[in-house]
Design an enzyme around this catalytic site. Structure first.
Site, short mmCIF file in Angstrom:
data_model
loop_
_atom_site.label_atom_id
_atom_site.label_comp_id
_atom_site.label_asym_id
_atom_site.label_seq_id
_atom_site.Cartn_x
_atom_site.Cartn_y
_atom_site.Cartn_z
N ALA A 20 -70.22 14.23 66.54
CA ALA A 20 -70.66 12.96 65.94
C ALA A 20 -69.57 11.91 65.88
CB ALA A 20 -71.23 13.23 64.54
N ARG A 31 -68.70 0.11 74.29
CA ARG A 31 -69.52 -1.09 74.14
C ARG A 31 -68.64 -2.34 74.11
NH1 ARG A 31 -72.03 1.95 69.86
NH2 ARG A 31 -73.80 3.07 70.75
N CYS A 54 -76.52 19.62 61.26
CA CYS A 54 -77.40 19.66 60.08
C CYS A 54 -78.78 20.22 60.43
CB CYS A 54 -77.58 18.25 59.51
SG CYS A 54 -76.02 17.40 59.21
N ARG A 81 -71.98 6.61 81.08
CA ARG A 81 -71.49 5.38 80.45
C ARG A 81 -69.97 5.25 80.61
NH1 ARG A 81 -73.21 5.03 74.59
NH2 ARG A 81 -73.13 2.80 74.98
N VAL A 91 -57.95 21.17 73.18
CA VAL A 91 -56.64 20.57 73.00
C VAL A 91 -55.78 21.54 72.19
CG1 VAL A 91 -55.35 18.64 71.99
CG2 VAL A 91 -57.53 18.21 73.14
N ASN A 318 -70.75 9.82 61.66
CA ASN A 318 -71.24 8.76 62.55
C ASN A 318 -70.70 7.39 62.16
OD1 ASN A 318 -73.26 9.66 64.73
ND2 ASN A 318 -73.85 10.89 62.96
N TYR A 439 -94.18 0.28 43.06
CA TYR A 439 -95.08 1.13 42.26
C TYR A 439 -96.51 1.04 42.78
CZ TYR A 439 -98.59 2.34 38.87
OH TYR A 439 -99.72 2.87 38.31
N ARG A 455 -83.39 4.39 31.24
CA ARG A 455 -83.75 3.90 29.89
C ARG A 455 -83.17 4.80 28.82
NH1 ARG A 455 -90.11 2.82 29.40
NH2 ARG A 455 -89.51 2.32 27.27
#
Length: 464
Positions: A20, A31, A54, A81, A91, A318, A439, A455
């Protein structure tokens, strides 16, 4: 050993880790900068890139029918890309002074050096394996990567017995317990803590405990596994604690993960108290202008406590990748920190938390008021209304929201997002009572459960 460097005067960005954080960084940098300006080389020691760790429990449990649905982008898609992603390549060393990394081909063992102008460390985390006999035996599984998930499924296919022991009752443990129930196994969860889900306060963890027992899961709390026993065939046959022995045809380790920072530590890069890399707001490794780090190998700032924390989650990974890629690509972005939001489920029970637990607040010296309320997910008269328990912490005198925990059925977990926004905005519980939330009877009671808790907390703060 060969040595390769950037070609034609281009800068080279090297990324360690193909999941990720690493591949989000590579994609975002691409990009912003074309192949003619920036060469991007990424190393991944496993067989898969950009996958959802996940989602593994849901693949193992059968809700997600096939592994490839968990892969967001294949190595081929990254290469299309102009990202030179090299799979099954580990590594072995970072030479900070020389601006290079030593890599090893996992299959052939061949080693070479690759130079970098900019480096991204996204080495992730690894499952904690208890240091005791038998944890390496066939049939004992961690679940951090797709390779791990595949190994577990292969193991289940070979296993005739139907008894599973899950060690640990955090997010992974609880989700894997559900996965094994869905596969028709008898499940025992052995947990070191007094209640499951130590990310909750014990009173809320108790609700999870009861629900798990209601699903037929045997819960063993306050128990530490001391060894794993194997049969004559070498496979796991039981898990042993100080007091008992639990037969097991398969064992799943859900004890949690730790940051995989041995490479970084050997290179002299700064680590925090949890063993994760320390970065600045731009995700640069502290003290190093051209090295960034993100994902499960870093520590992050908790905006509520003001302290560094280790929070290995795909959402953060991410975001880190986006920030790193923007900065490595010549732009500017920051990652301000987290409030500590997480959700999970075990069968139809939803579990959510954000902000600080009671012990977190005490640890950082915050005094607080705590309230717990019972409510329902919908108007009480509307079909499907289910009970929900909300616990809320507010700072004494100021009334600042400090944390929320929710345990309930359908419609419970995502309500924590209201609290996550309130925490980020540093709202008081008094201010929260005036929130204009959606609601209608199918969605909530007139007073949403989070507002009922707000409350009650507000009146307690006023009285205090």
């Amino acid at each position: 050993m060969s040595m390769s460097g950037g070609q034609g005067g281009r800068e080279r960005l090297v990324v360690i880790g193909g999941d990720a954080a690493g591949m989000s960084a590579a994609s975002q940098a691409r990009r912003l900068r074309g192949p003619g300006e920036l060469e991007i080389v990424a190393f991944e020691r496993g067989h898969f890139s950009s996958f959802s760790a996940c989602g593994i429990p849901y693949w193992v449990g059968g809700e997600v029918p096939e592994r490839d649905r968990l892969i967001a982008r294949t190595p081929g898609e990254h290469r299309a890309r102009d990202i030179d992603l090299r799979m099954c390549t580990e590594v072995m060393e970072i030479d900070v002074a020389g601006g290079r990394v030593r890599v090893r081909d996992v299959d052939s063992g061949d080693e070479s050096w690759t130079s970098y102008d900019k480096l991204v460390i996204a080495t992730g985390a690894r499952p904690i394996r208890p240091d005791m006999p038998g944890t390496d035996a066939p049939g004992v599984h961690g679940v951090q990567t797709l390779d791990d998930g595949q190994a577990l499924l292969d193991s289940l296919a070979r296993t005739r017995g139907r008894r599973a022991v899950v060690v640990g009752a955090g997010y992974i443990g609880v989700e894997m317990a559900e996965a094994m129930i869905n596969r028709g196994y008898e499940v025992t969860v052995v947990n070191r803590g007094s209640e499951p889900m130590s990310t909750l306060d014990p009173d809320m963890g108790r609700l999870v405990h009861r629900a798990m027992e209601g699903l037929g899961i045997t819960m063993v709390d306050d128990a530490e596994v001391t060894k794993v026993l194997t049969g004559e065939d070498g496979r796991v046959r039981a898990v042993v604690t100080e007091d008992a022995e639990y037969p097991a045809d398969v064992v799943v380790l859900g004890i949690g993960v730790r940051p995989q920072t041995e490479l970084a530590e050997a290179a002299g890069l700064p680590l925090g108290t949890h063993g994760g890399l320390l970065t600045d707001r731009a995700m640069r490794v502290r003290g190093h202008e051209n090295i960034w780090a993100g994902g499960d190998c870093v520590e992050v700032l908790n905006l509520v406590s003001g302290q560094e924390q280790y929070v290995p989650l795909g959402t953060h990974a991410n975001k880190h990748g986006q920030v790193i890629g923007t900065n490595a690509g010549g732009g500017y972005a920051t990652f301000p920190g987290v409030v500590g939001t997480a959700v999970s489920k075990v069968c139809d029970l939803e579990i959510a938390r954000t902000g600080l637990r009671e012990k977190d607040a005490r640890r950082v010296g915050l005094q607080y008021e705590s309230v717990t309320i019972e409510s329902t997910s919908r108007a009480g008269y509307y079909p499907g209304a289910a009970p929900m328990t909300v616990k809320m912490l507010a700072e004494r005198r100021t009334g600042r929201l400090l944390g929320v925990q929710i345990v309930g059925r359908e419609g419970a977990a995502k309500r924590v997002d209201i609290a996550a926004v309130a925490l980020t905005a540093q709202m008081t519980v008094e201010q929260m009572t005036a929130l204009d939330l959606g609601y209608a009877p199918p969605f909530s009671p007139v007073w949403d459960p989070v507002l009922v808790a707000a409350r009650k907390a507000a009146s307690k703060v006023r009285a205090g």
